[in-house]
Design an enzyme around this catalytic site. Structure first.
Site, short mmCIF file in Angstrom:
data_model
loop_
_atom_site.label_atom_id
_atom_site.label_comp_id
_atom_site.label_asym_id
_atom_site.label_seq_id
_atom_site.Cartn_x
_atom_site.Cartn_y
_atom_site.Cartn_z
N GLU A 160 38.67 50.55 44.76
CA GLU A 160 38.92 49.62 45.87
C GLU A 160 39.11 50.31 47.22
O GLU A 160 40.06 50.02 47.95
CB GLU A 160 40.15 48.74 45.55
CG GLU A 160 39.98 47.95 44.26
CD GLU A 160 41.18 47.06 43.93
OE1 GLU A 160 42.20 47.14 44.63
OE2 GLU A 160 41.08 46.28 42.97
N GLU B 124 35.75 44.77 34.95
CA GLU B 124 37.03 44.05 34.80
C GLU B 124 36.77 42.55 34.71
O GLU B 124 37.42 41.74 35.35
CB GLU B 124 37.96 44.35 35.99
CG GLU B 124 38.23 45.83 36.18
CD GLU B 124 39.24 46.16 37.28
OE1 GLU B 124 39.93 45.23 37.78
OE2 GLU B 124 39.33 47.34 37.66
#
Ligand code: XIL
Length: 379
Positions: free
Chosen positions: A171, A277
């Protein structure tokens, strides 16, 4: 039972049928349960993929036996939901805490699974000391780089040859595709990403290295940022094997066309693509509830159960997504769900969510059957 088995055996692979005979506990469940549980995702994904789930500590420690059986039967890869994060393994400068992480790695290796490392460098779940300078401000570049290198060398080094690949940086991007203004970036500079990959490669030259982020399918400008990161690493001749789109999706977004475009664009860099994910959030976006207060009924519409039309919409969404994945079977190397059953999902957070393929009783949902149907080429 024999009739059910025989009826079923001709519609699934021989491997799945063999698994059925050897999984007696399922016999107590109804027919569809028997059918659903008996097919293993790991037996029906394309060659060249692994299929994984993020597991929590109750699972990697073996306390949640029902989930352990399910994970063992269904998956050939695991990701650590929390136990390998910076704050879990390196809470203080001179203290590493590897007990839970060691058990996680052993869990996967005992079962010959592809064990994933998640993650090394992130702005979240990282202790303050990592970024702190002596005066209460940010540490200087040299200090922060040394901390990063020690962390990566110690953690990656410990599992050298045992962890297949690492989410090296997680991220790093804002939604507009620019580098996120994280303490790592403020302290080290824009090259912190390249530095992290370099340290990881030094610590285990055989490990695969990944860049991982979310909204790469929904936001083309963020995807462009990920592509810039990948190309920068490639230009510097630094190893990167794959890019992970987290896949925290919703029924209305991303669309199958957006998923398709994202995989195409990311793969065009030359690295492989992973969905790392995956889950599908069914709840409305809501402000976090006030501490101690129950969630409002508007924010928690399925508190007493999931209506069948939504259940079916979830099954269709998963089917559509996996159909796209199959059209990219040679571009993808892994699909990992962020959790196993709805009971385990991080998306509940005080509400009742239903984002995964198994329900709270650990029974397969219609979404499981629809994924199986797509993967076995029936639709
Ligand atoms: C989540 C875990 O599932 C939660 O248990 C924890 O409280 C917060 O982190 N993106 C990631 C994951 O890369 O590490 C996050 O996992 C979910 C979002």
């Amino acid at each position: 039972m024999m009739i059910r088995r025989r009826t079923f055996a001709h519609v699934v692979s021989a491997a799945a049928a063999a698994a059925l005979v050897s999984t007696q506990p399922n016999a107590v469940l109804g027919t569809t349960r028997v059918l659903g549980q008996s097919v293993a995702l790991k037996d029906i994904v394309p060659a060249g993929w692994v299929i994984g789930a993020a597991i929590n500590q109750n699972q990697s420690d073996g306390r949640d036996g029902v989930a352990v059986d399910l994970i063992t039967r269904q998956f050939n890869s695991i990701s650590p939901e929390n136990v390998l994060k910076f704050q879990s393994v390196h809470p203080e400068p001179d203290r590493f805490t590897f007990d839970a992480a060691d058990r996680y790695v052993a869990f996967g290796r005992d079962r010959r699974m592809a064990v994933i490392g998640h993650n090394l460098v992130w702005h979240s779940q990282t202790p303050r000391w990592v970024w702190d300078g002596p005066d209460g401000g940010l540490a200087d570049r040299t200090t922060m780089l040394a901390r990063m290198r020690t962390h990566i060398a110690t953690v990656v080094g410990r599992y050298k040859g045992k962890i297949r690949g690492w989410d090296v940086v997680n991220e790093a991007l804002s939604d507009d595709g620019t580098l996120r203004d994280s303490p790592w970036r403020r302290g080290i500079g824009d090259d912190y990403v390249a530095q992290a990959f370099t340290f990881a490669h030094e610590a285990d030259p055989s490990a695969e290295l990944y860049y991982n982020d979310y909204n790469l399918a929904t936001r083309p400008e963020k995807r462009a940022g990920a592509i810039r990161i990948i190309k920068d690493l490639q230009q510097r001749r630094i190893r990167i094997d794959a890019v992970g789109e987290q896949g925290h999706w919703r029924l209305d977004t991303p669309t199958p066309a957006q998923i398709d475009q994202a995989i195409t664009d990311l793969r065009a860099t030359g690295v492989k693509v992973m969905i790392t994910e995956l889950d599908v959030n069914l709840l409305p976006q809501a402000a976090p509830p006030t501490a101690g207060q129950p969630p409002s009924s508007e924010s928690n519409p399925y508190a007493t159960g999931l209506p069948d039309d939504v259940q079916q919409a979830l099954a269709r969404y998963y089917a559509d997504a996996f159909r796209i994945f199959l059209t990219h079977r040679d571009d993808i190397t892994r699909v990992t769900f962020w959790g196993v059953s709805d009971a385990d999902s991080w998306l509940n957070r005080g509400r009742m969510n239903y984002p995964l393929l198994w329900d709270r009783q650990r029974h397969p949902k219609p979404a499981f059957d629809s994924v199986v149907t797509v993967l076995t080429g029936k639709r």
